[in-house]
Motif scaffolding. Structure first.
Motif, PDB file in Angstrom:
ATOM      1  N   ILE A 195      -7.903   8.741   0.915  1.00 50.02           N
ATOM      2  CA  ILE A 195      -7.824   7.434   0.266  1.00 50.02           C
ATOM      3  C   ILE A 195      -8.104   7.691  -1.198  1.00 50.02           C
ATOM      4  N   VAL A 215      -3.137   7.705   1.161  1.00 51.50           N
ATOM      5  CA  VAL A 215      -2.921   6.301   0.811  1.00 51.50           C
ATOM      6  C   VAL A 215      -3.480   6.068  -0.580  1.00 51.50           C
ATOM      7  N   ARG A 216      -2.751   5.250  -1.349  1.00 47.09           N
ATOM      8  CA  ARG A 216      -3.137   4.947  -2.721  1.00 47.09           C
ATOM      9  C   ARG A 216      -3.131   3.432  -2.909  1.00 47.09           C
ATOM     10  N   ASP A 261       0.752  -3.944   5.448  1.00 43.97           N
ATOM     11  CA  ASP A 261       0.523  -2.566   5.007  1.00 43.97           C
ATOM     12  C   ASP A 261       0.074  -1.696   6.175  1.00 43.97           C
ATOM     13  N   LEU A 286      -2.362  12.255   5.794  1.00 41.54           N
ATOM     14  CA  LEU A 286      -1.874  10.973   5.297  1.00 41.54           C
ATOM     15  C   LEU A 286      -2.606  10.670   3.999  1.00 41.54           C
ATOM     16  N   ILE A 336       2.038   1.504   7.979  1.00 33.57           N
ATOM     17  CA  ILE A 336       1.440   2.834   8.035  1.00 33.57           C
ATOM     18  C   ILE A 336       1.294   3.294   9.483  1.00 33.57           C
ATOM     19  N   LEU A 365      -7.034  12.172   6.316  1.00 27.27           N
ATOM     20  CA  LEU A 365      -6.627  10.962   5.614  1.00 27.27           C
ATOM     21  C   LEU A 365      -7.293  11.000   4.253  1.00 27.27           C
ATOM     22  N   LEU A 422       0.847  -1.188   0.000  1.00 27.38           N
ATOM     23  CA  LEU A 422       0.000   0.000   0.000  1.00 27.38           C
ATOM     24  C   LEU A 422       0.887   1.243   0.000  1.00 27.38           C
ATOM     25  N   LYS A 423       0.772   2.045  -1.052  1.00 26.94           N
ATOM     26  CA  LYS A 423       1.556   3.271  -1.117  1.00 26.94           C
ATOM     27  C   LYS A 423       0.945   4.304  -0.187  1.00 26.94           C
ATOM     28  N   HIS A 424       1.805   4.948   0.593  1.00 23.84           N
ATOM     29  CA  HIS A 424       1.305   6.003   1.474  1.00 23.84           C
ATOM     30  C   HIS A 424       2.335   7.117   1.587  1.00 23.84           C
ATOM     31  N   GLU A 425       1.816   8.294   1.874  1.00 22.50           N
ATOM     32  CA  GLU A 425       2.658   9.483   2.036  1.00 22.50           C
ATOM     33  C   GLU A 425       2.089  10.277   3.205  1.00 22.50           C
TER      34      GLU A 425
END
Length: 122
Positions: A48, A15-16, A25, A13, A29, A46, A2-5
């Protein structure tokens, strides 16, 4: 994965999810989120963002997801769901009954509007 920044300065936050979610994942995170919450008390938002919801790898992933939500939902002010997926657009209506965050849906191409809305929470 899970990509997150985590945009620490804004307390947001992102998430992609692109592939089925795993229990790891949510553990990964949580490390970033927990450190931010300890330092600042909460996350402003957040986001999504997913064209479609990829699902979970297995039951452990579902349980990890639910555990993350249970442990963090009171410390996240707003959740923006940015998607054209019918499943993800329906999710905020259900989530609003279980989380204390304000939840709002946005079309997939409205990432900037969603970030602006999340930024207002700070």
């Amino acid at each position: 994965m899970l990509k997150h920044e985590l945009r620490a300065a804004e307390g947001i936050l992102i998430v992609r999810p692109e592939v089925p979610l795993s229990a790891d994942d949510f553990t990964r995170i949580a490390v970033d989120v927990d450190a931010h919450i300890e330092a600042h008390g909460a996350l402003n938002g957040l986001m999504i963002r997913a064209r479609r919801f990829p699902g979970w790898e297995d039951l452990y992933a579902v349980m990890g997801h639910l555990k993350f939500v249970r442990e963090h939902h009171r410390k996240i002010r707003r959740v923006a769901v940015v998607s054209d997926s019918a499943i993800l657009q329906f999710g905020p209506k259900i989530a609003a009954h279980f989380v204390s965050a304000e939840v709002k849906e946005f079309p997939f191409d409205a990432e900037d509007a969603a970030l602006a809305w999340l930024g207002e929470a700070g």
